[in-house]
Design a protein around this motif. Structure first.
Motif, PDB file in Angstrom:
ATOM      1  N   TRP A 140       1.004  -1.360  -0.415  1.00 38.86           N
ATOM      2  CA  TRP A 140       0.291   0.200  -0.082  1.00 38.86           C
ATOM      3  C   TRP A 140       0.931   0.727   0.502  1.00 38.86           C
ATOM      4  N   VAL A 141       0.524   2.653  -0.501  1.00 37.55           N
ATOM      5  CA  VAL A 141       1.460   3.444  -0.378  1.00 37.55           C
ATOM      6  C   VAL A 141       0.569   4.556  -0.494  1.00 37.55           C
ATOM      7  N   PRO A 142       0.584   5.013   1.197  1.00 37.07           N
ATOM      8  CA  PRO A 142      -0.715   6.057   0.778  1.00 37.07           C
ATOM      9  C   PRO A 142      -1.222   7.093  -0.361  1.00 37.07           C
ATOM     10  N   ILE A 143      -1.793   7.527  -0.317  1.00 39.07           N
ATOM     11  CA  ILE A 143      -2.782   8.439  -1.395  1.00 39.07           C
ATOM     12  C   ILE A 143      -2.313   9.253  -1.739  1.00 39.07           C
ATOM     13  N   GLU A 144      -0.895  10.540  -0.396  1.00 35.86           N
ATOM     14  CA  GLU A 144      -0.841  11.494  -0.071  1.00 35.86           C
ATOM     15  C   GLU A 144       0.429  11.155  -1.307  1.00 35.86           C
ATOM     16  N   GLN A 145       1.022  10.222  -1.850  1.00 34.50           N
ATOM     17  CA  GLN A 145       2.512   9.575  -2.145  1.00 34.50           C
ATOM     18  C   GLN A 145       2.657   9.564  -3.392  1.00 34.50           C
ATOM     19  N   ALA A 146       0.940   9.318  -3.887  1.00 28.52           N
ATOM     20  CA  ALA A 146       1.275   8.388  -5.257  1.00 28.52           C
ATOM     21  C   ALA A 146       1.029   9.473  -5.843  1.00 28.52           C
ATOM     22  N   PRO A 147       1.183   8.732  -7.020  1.00 25.33           N
ATOM     23  CA  PRO A 147       1.418   9.798  -8.596  1.00 25.33           C
ATOM     24  C   PRO A 147      -0.074   9.858  -8.487  1.00 25.33           C
ATOM     25  N   PRO A 148      -0.074  10.926  -9.711  1.00 23.98           N
ATOM     26  CA  PRO A 148      -1.750  11.159 -10.447  1.00 23.98           C
ATOM     27  C   PRO A 148      -1.695   9.707 -10.857  1.00 23.98           C
ATOM     28  N   LEU A 149      -3.143   8.718 -10.909  1.00 21.98           N
ATOM     29  CA  LEU A 149      -3.245   8.097 -11.123  1.00 21.98           C
ATOM     30  C   LEU A 149      -3.788   7.736 -13.006  1.00 21.98           C
ATOM     31  N   PRO A 150      -3.906   8.488 -13.529  1.00 22.60           N
ATOM     32  CA  PRO A 150      -4.032   8.896 -14.730  1.00 22.60           C
ATOM     33  C   PRO A 150      -3.706   8.738 -15.153  1.00 22.60           C
ATOM     34  N   GLU A 151      -2.254   9.440 -14.933  1.00 19.89           N
ATOM     35  CA  GLU A 151      -0.854   9.225 -15.857  1.00 19.89           C
ATOM     36  C   GLU A 151      -0.308   7.923 -15.278  1.00 19.89           C
TER      37      GLU A 151
ATOM     38  N   MET B 199     -10.921  -3.428  -5.824  1.00 15.95           N
ATOM     39  CA  MET B 199     -10.839  -3.384  -7.321  1.00 15.95           C
ATOM     40  C   MET B 199     -11.292  -2.067  -8.447  1.00 15.95           C
ATOM     41  N   SER B 200     -10.334  -1.546  -9.135  1.00 15.35           N
ATOM     42  CA  SER B 200     -10.443  -0.160  -9.834  1.00 15.35           C
ATOM     43  C   SER B 200     -10.950  -1.004 -11.294  1.00 15.35           C
ATOM     44  N   GLY B 201     -10.122  -2.060 -12.111  1.00 18.52           N
ATOM     45  CA  GLY B 201     -10.410  -2.036 -12.987  1.00 18.52           C
ATOM     46  C   GLY B 201      -9.567  -2.073 -14.124  1.00 18.52           C
ATOM     47  N   SER B 202      -9.417  -2.823 -14.941  1.00 18.31           N
ATOM     48  CA  SER B 202      -7.756  -4.163 -15.912  1.00 18.31           C
ATOM     49  C   SER B 202      -7.250  -2.508 -16.705  1.00 18.31           C
ATOM     50  N   TYR B 203      -5.911  -2.217 -16.349  1.00 20.56           N
ATOM     51  CA  TYR B 203      -5.749  -1.177 -17.298  1.00 20.56           C
ATOM     52  C   TYR B 203      -5.591  -1.916 -19.126  1.00 20.56           C
ATOM     53  N   THR B 204      -5.469  -3.038 -18.623  1.00 20.91           N
ATOM     54  CA  THR B 204      -4.892  -4.320 -20.320  1.00 20.91           C
ATOM     55  C   THR B 204      -6.268  -4.644 -20.299  1.00 20.91           C
ATOM     56  N   THR B 205      -6.189  -5.927 -21.237  1.00 19.01           N
ATOM     57  CA  THR B 205      -6.776  -7.049 -21.427  1.00 19.01           C
ATOM     58  C   THR B 205      -6.625  -8.036 -19.844  1.00 19.01           C
ATOM     59  N   ALA B 206      -7.102  -8.874 -20.303  1.00 21.56           N
ATOM     60  CA  ALA B 206      -6.876 -10.113 -19.311  1.00 21.56           C
ATOM     61  C   ALA B 206      -6.155 -11.215 -20.413  1.00 21.56           C
ATOM     62  N   GLU B 207      -4.818 -12.116 -19.781  1.00 23.82           N
ATOM     63  CA  GLU B 207      -4.121 -12.753 -20.350  1.00 23.82           C
ATOM     64  C   GLU B 207      -4.585 -14.571 -19.506  1.00 23.82           C
ATOM     65  N   PHE B 208      -4.515 -15.330 -20.065  1.00 17.99           N
ATOM     66  CA  PHE B 208      -5.194 -16.980 -19.022  1.00 17.99           C
ATOM     67  C   PHE B 208      -3.674 -17.537 -19.172  1.00 17.99           C
ATOM     68  N   VAL B 209      -3.789 -17.810 -17.712  1.00 19.99           N
ATOM     69  CA  VAL B 209      -2.747 -18.381 -17.111  1.00 19.99           C
ATOM     70  C   VAL B 209      -2.560 -19.912 -17.005  1.00 19.99           C
TER      71      VAL B 209
ATOM     72  N   VAL C 287     -14.236   4.263  -9.330  1.00 13.83           N
ATOM     73  CA  VAL C 287     -14.021   4.240  -8.184  1.00 13.83           C
ATOM     74  C   VAL C 287     -15.989   4.945  -7.009  1.00 13.83           C
ATOM     75  N   ALA C 288     -15.719   5.992  -8.121  1.00 11.35           N
ATOM     76  CA  ALA C 288     -17.049   6.885  -8.334  1.00 11.35           C
ATOM     77  C   ALA C 288     -18.015   6.084  -8.697  1.00 11.35           C
TER      78      ALA C 288
ATOM     79  N   MET D 152     -11.867   4.210 -17.267  1.00 14.11           N
ATOM     80  CA  MET D 152     -12.463   4.480 -17.074  1.00 14.11           C
ATOM     81  C   MET D 152     -12.523   6.164 -16.908  1.00 14.11           C
ATOM     82  N   GLY D 153     -10.626   7.496 -18.245  1.00 17.30           N
ATOM     83  CA  GLY D 153     -10.287   7.933 -17.544  1.00 17.30           C
ATOM     84  C   GLY D 153     -10.003   8.644 -16.811  1.00 17.30           C
ATOM     85  N   ASP D 154      -9.785   7.814 -15.743  1.00 16.41           N
ATOM     86  CA  ASP D 154      -8.817   7.549 -13.996  1.00 16.41           C
ATOM     87  C   ASP D 154      -9.796   6.485 -13.390  1.00 16.41           C
TER      88      ASP D 154
END
Length: 260
Positions: A169-180, A229-239, A208-209, A201-203
Motif C-alpha cells: 500500500w502507498v499512502p494516497i498523498e504519496q501516490a502519483p496522479p493515477l491517470p498518468e 479493485m478499480s478495473g484492468s488497464y489491459t486485456t486479460a491473459e490466460f494462465v 470507484v466513483a 474510465m479515464g481515471d
C-alpha cells in the motif's frame, strides 16, 4: 425470471465455483435473465457466502476498459464483491485447480479511509475518502464454460471474479496522479500487455466513483477499511500451471503471483 429461477441460477453458479466445473451460459438456461435479475443472482450468492462464514472485504469493478469490453463483447462496466477468502498477498502461490479458466489483469486497488455512499460521488470525493492505493493483480475466472458470456452472465457470476493479489500500500498523498500511471502485465518474463491509467474510465478513481453511485441502487455503501479493485488497464491473459504473473504500476511498484 421468478424468484425460484434466480435461486436456482445462483445455486448452479455456487456449485460450479465450489467444484471448479463450468456450466453453460445462464442466459441460455434462463433466457429471461437481464441485468437486474443477474445482480439479484449475484447477491443471493453473496448472502450464501456470508451465511457460510465468509467476510465481505470489498468490491471489484469489471469491464472498465475498452480492451476488456471488446474482449468480452459488452459495452458497460459491472461490479462484484470481494470476500476475505479471495484476498492474497504478494508472491502467493495459487492452485490452478481452484479455478475454471483463470486469467490475470493489472489493476490499482484502493483502500478506503472513509465511507463512500452514492449518489453524486465524484473523483474528488473518492480521493478524499482513500487511505492508500496499491499495485494489484486480479485473477478473473468464469464459471461459464469457455468464457461464452453476455453482460448478464458475468454479472450473475460475481463479475467473473476469482481472487485479488495485493502489493504494498502507498499512502494516497504519496501516490502519483493515477491517470498518468502505466501498468505492465508480465507472464513468464513476457510483456503481454501495457496500458495507461486513462484506460480505466479515464481515471481509476472515476471507476470507484461509478461504483459508489451504482451501489446506491442496492442501498450499499463502500465502507471504511474496504478494498476496491478499480478495473484492468489491459486485456486479460490466460494462465496455467507453472506460470508466474506480475503487474507493475508506475509510481506504485509491482506485485506477483505464481500458479501451481
Amino acid at each position: 425470471m421468478t424468484a425460484q429461477s434466480m435461486a436456482d441460477a445462483a445455486r448452479l453458479l455456487y456449485d460450479a465455483q465450489v467444484s471448479a466445473t463450468p456450466i453453460p451460459p445462464l442466459t441460455r438456461t434462463y433466457p429471461g435473465m437481464a441485468v437486474p435479475q443477474a445482480y439479484s443472482v449475484q447477491r443471493i450468492n453473496l448472502a450464501r457466502q456470508i451465511g457460510a462464514g465468509r467476510v465481505l472485504r470489498g468490491h471489484k469493478i469489471g469491464l472498465t476498459s475498452a480492451a476488456m469490453q471488446e474482449l468480452l463483447g459488452v459495452d458497460e462496466p459491472d461490479f462484484g464483491y470481494i470476500l476475505d477468502s479471495m484476498v492474497l498477498p504478494d508472491g502467493a502461490a495459487v492452485p490452478v485447480s481452484a479455478f475454471c479458466a483463470p486469467r490475470v489483469e493489472p489493476e490499482v486497488a484502493f483502500l478506503m479511509r472513509k465511507p463512500l455512499r452514492g449518489t453524486g460521488i465524484t473523483v474528488d470525493d473518492v480521493m478524499t475518502a482513500t487511505r492508500a492505493v496499491a499495485p494489484a493483480l486480479e485473477i478473473v475466472d468464469s464459471r461459464i464454460a469457455d468464457w461464452r458470456i453476455t453482460l448478464a452472465d458475468t454479472i450473475a457470476d460475481n463479475a467473473s471474479s476469482g481472487a485479488v493479489v495485493l502489493g504494498e500500500w502507498v499512502p494516497i498523498e504519496q501516490a502519483p496522479p493515477l491517470p498518468e500511471t502505466t501498468a505492465t502485465l508480465v507472464v513468464n518474463d513476457a510483456n503481454v500487455g501495457t496500458g495507461p491509467g486513462t484506460a480505466v474510465m479515464g481515471d481509476p478513481a472515476a471507476a470507484v466513483a461509478w461504483l459508489a453511485n451504482a451501489l446506491a441502487r442496492f442501498d450499499t455503501t463502500i465502507e471504511a477499511g474496504e478494498i476496491v479493485m478499480s478495473g484492468s488497464y489491459t486485456t486479460a491473459e490466460f494462465v496455467t500451471v507453472g506460470d508466474l504473473a506480475s503487474a507493475t504500476v508506475t509510481g506504485l511498484g509491482s506485485v506477483g503471483v505464481s500458479f501451481e
